[in-house]
Write a protein that holds these residues in place. Structure first.
Motif, PDB file in Angstrom:
ATOM      1  N   LEU A  17       0.824  -1.204   0.000  1.00 38.36           N
ATOM      2  CA  LEU A  17       0.000   0.000   0.000  1.00 38.36           C
ATOM      3  C   LEU A  17       0.862   1.260   0.000  1.00 38.36           C
ATOM      4  O   LEU A  17       0.482   2.276  -0.584  1.00 38.36           O
ATOM      5  N   GLY A  18       2.006   1.199   0.655  1.00 39.80           N
ATOM      6  CA  GLY A  18       2.845   2.384   0.754  1.00 39.80           C
ATOM      7  C   GLY A  18       2.375   3.297   1.878  1.00 39.80           C
ATOM      8  O   GLY A  18       1.283   3.143   2.434  1.00 39.80           O
ATOM      9  N   LEU A  56      -8.456  -8.184  15.743  1.00 35.54           N
ATOM     10  CA  LEU A  56      -7.385  -7.208  15.580  1.00 35.54           C
ATOM     11  C   LEU A  56      -7.898  -6.005  14.806  1.00 35.54           C
ATOM     12  O   LEU A  56      -8.708  -6.147  13.886  1.00 35.54           O
ATOM     13  N   LEU A  57      -7.398  -4.842  15.156  1.00 34.05           N
ATOM     14  CA  LEU A  57      -7.551  -3.646  14.329  1.00 34.05           C
ATOM     15  C   LEU A  57      -6.148  -3.165  13.999  1.00 34.05           C
ATOM     16  O   LEU A  57      -5.367  -2.854  14.912  1.00 34.05           O
ATOM     17  N   ALA A  58      -5.824  -3.123  12.717  1.00 32.60           N
ATOM     18  CA  ALA A  58      -4.485  -2.720  12.287  1.00 32.60           C
ATOM     19  C   ALA A  58      -4.599  -1.633  11.239  1.00 32.60           C
ATOM     20  O   ALA A  58      -5.668  -1.383  10.684  1.00 32.60           O
ATOM     21  N   GLY A  59      -3.473  -0.973  10.971  1.00 29.11           N
ATOM     22  CA  GLY A  59      -3.445   0.033   9.923  1.00 29.11           C
ATOM     23  C   GLY A  59      -2.849   1.346  10.395  1.00 29.11           C
ATOM     24  O   GLY A  59      -2.709   1.604  11.599  1.00 29.11           O
ATOM     25  N   GLY A  60      -2.509   2.171   9.429  1.00 22.46           N
ATOM     26  CA  GLY A  60      -1.956   3.472   9.754  1.00 22.46           C
ATOM     27  C   GLY A  60      -2.975   4.443  10.304  1.00 22.46           C
ATOM     28  O   GLY A  60      -2.619   5.485  10.846  1.00 22.46           O
ATOM     29  N   ALA A  61      -4.273   4.108  10.176  1.00 27.44           N
ATOM     30  CA  ALA A  61      -5.327   5.005  10.636  1.00 27.44           C
ATOM     31  C   ALA A  61      -5.870   4.626  12.006  1.00 27.44           C
ATOM     32  O   ALA A  61      -6.768   5.298  12.512  1.00 27.44           O
ATOM     33  N   VAL A  62      -5.371   3.537  12.613  1.00 21.89           N
ATOM     34  CA  VAL A  62      -5.912   3.110  13.903  1.00 21.89           C
ATOM     35  C   VAL A  62      -5.094   3.699  15.048  1.00 21.89           C
ATOM     36  O   VAL A  62      -3.935   4.092  14.879  1.00 21.89           O
ATOM     37  N   ARG A  63      -5.713   3.752  16.215  1.00 25.39           N
ATOM     38  CA  ARG A  63      -4.987   4.103  17.441  1.00 25.39           C
ATOM     39  C   ARG A  63      -4.541   2.801  18.073  1.00 25.39           C
ATOM     40  O   ARG A  63      -5.274   2.148  18.806  1.00 25.39           O
ATOM     41  N   TRP A  98      -1.465   3.350   3.391  1.00 25.60           N
ATOM     42  CA  TRP A  98      -1.533   2.685   4.698  1.00 25.60           C
ATOM     43  C   TRP A  98      -2.063   3.648   5.757  1.00 25.60           C
ATOM     44  O   TRP A  98      -2.816   3.261   6.648  1.00 25.60           O
ATOM     45  N   ARG A  99      -1.703   4.914   5.628  1.00 27.59           N
ATOM     46  CA  ARG A  99      -2.119   5.920   6.600  1.00 27.59           C
ATOM     47  C   ARG A  99      -3.631   6.113   6.595  1.00 27.59           C
ATOM     48  O   ARG A  99      -4.207   6.519   7.610  1.00 27.59           O
TER      49      ARG A  99
END
Length: 391
Positions: A288-289, A325-332, A293-294
């Protein structure tokens, strides 16, 4: 709809016929401004969350799991501030947690108590607390976003979660099917015809994944319901990520994996599966880059967890509460979601399973609220009967 059978048939007939598939028409709708992306990744088979992320500070873990807890006690990767450790095969999950890009709920799940893969999966995909209904929760979410134009399912066919839309979402299978790609000079000619085109990447994807996915052996795949085996996830995740980068308007995504029904000799089987799953999440992030990802959230869920005690064949049986799970550049990230009351008998469901402390509808509602700005009324339409707790 993007259909792999039509895709391969078109390749075999002529490059021109394939290029006529309505890819651009299906993917032309923009995601509303300011919205982010949610990928729902469903692990079919009932993942043993206590193996993946274990409560190593609980004094009863070793006696409940004399075989299955040894490695995580000796080599587990501590998740700071939680009392849990990731199994060494889940090093990728620990990396995301440390980076603030992953949170975990050790006692998540649904209202299903049947311990039936198929009933629990249907209940999850419908999202209403029932095992029958006219639409799935992804279909209702797509409707709230304005239709199917922002939605895609990386599955062989439209999954139950997306059924009920007047116009179905795009479907782009990433795994093999019963049809085989042509070989020899015909394949060479087709590759040359698609070189440098968007369709060329899809063709190379099919070639790269055909053998890896269809050669996977050693797992009971009944509960997978046709989902690709987790062993091929790192490669599939790269393809999925690149496709999503090229189509940033696709903001509502469904993907499933099989290979988690581990009744026998779980240690070796599940450690390999989790290594591929964990590596695959990192591969998705890489593909995603940074920018994509953000703006991405990945919600990872399974139909139920496994029994707290290992069985006589060094595996685990169908349980109740499990790992989400919650993952990603947008999660806290970097945090535990929901409670964990320990492994003593008084804290267990029916003296055998983890209880459900985090309802899957609330977890997904919170992700959709943050990704799309849905209000309470919209979330209640997507997940009727949800408890209503925010995460």
């Amino acid at each position: 709809m993007i259909d792999r059978r039509a895709f391969i048939k078109g390749l075999a007939v002529s490059a021109a016929a394939f290029c006529a598939l309505p890819l651009n028409r299906v993917w032309a709708y923009p995601l509303p401004p300011g919205h982010q992306r949610l990928i729902v990744l469903f692990l079919r088979g009932g993942l043993d969350g206590l193996y993946a992320i274990a409560p190593v500070d609980d004094p009863l873990l070793a006696s409940r799991r004399p075989t299955l807890s040894t490695t995580v006690h000796d080599q587990g990767i501590r998740l700071a501030g939680t009392g849990f450790a990731a199994h060494p095969s889940c090093a990728g999950l620990a990396t995301l947690f440390a980076a603030g890009e992953l949170s975990f709920a050790p006692c998540a799940g649904s209202t299903d108590t049947s311990r039936s893969h198929f009933q629990a999966q249907d209940l999850f995909e419908l999202g209403t607390g029932n095992i029958h209904g006219p639409s799935g929760f992804m279909a209702r979410a797509a409707t709230a976003l304005g239709g199917a134009g922002s939605a895609i399912s990386f599955t062989q066919e439209v999954p139950l979660s997306f059924q009920g839309l007047n116009v179905p979402p795009a479907v782009a299978p990433l795994s093999g099917s019963g049809l085989k790609l042509p070989q020899g000079k015909l394949l060479d000619a087709i590759r040359q015809a698609h070189a440098g085109l968007t369709t060329g990447e899809a063709l190379e994807q099919a070639i790269a994944t055909e053998t890896a996915i269809e050669s996977t052996v050693g797992m009971d795949v009944t509960a997978a319901r046709g989902a690709p085996a987790v062993n091929g996830f790192p490669g599939l995740a790269q393809h999925m990520g690149r496709l999503l980068v090229s189509q940033p308007q696709l903001g509502l995504v469904f993907f499933d994996l099989g290979g988690f029904d581990t009744h026998v000799s779980q240690d070796g089987i599940l450690s390999r599966s989790l290594e591929n799953f964990s590596t695959g999440l990192l591969a998705l992030k890489d593909a995603l880059g940074t920018e994509e990802w953000r703006r991405t959230r990945v919600a990872v869920m399974t139909e139920f967890g496994r029994t707290v005690r290992e069985n006589g064949t060094k595996g685990t049986d169908h349980g109740h509460g499990g790992l989400a799970l919650l993952a990603g550049g947008a999660v806290r990230g970097g945090r535990q979601l929901g409670g964990f009351n320990g492994l003593d008998d008084a804290s267990l469901n029916q003296n055998r399973d983890l209880p459900v402390e985090v309802d899957w509808r609330d977890l997904l509602s919170s992700a959709m609220r943050d990704a799309y700005g849905f209000d309470k009324a919209a979330l209640n339409r997507i997940f009727p009967g949800r408890p209503g707790k925010n995460w």
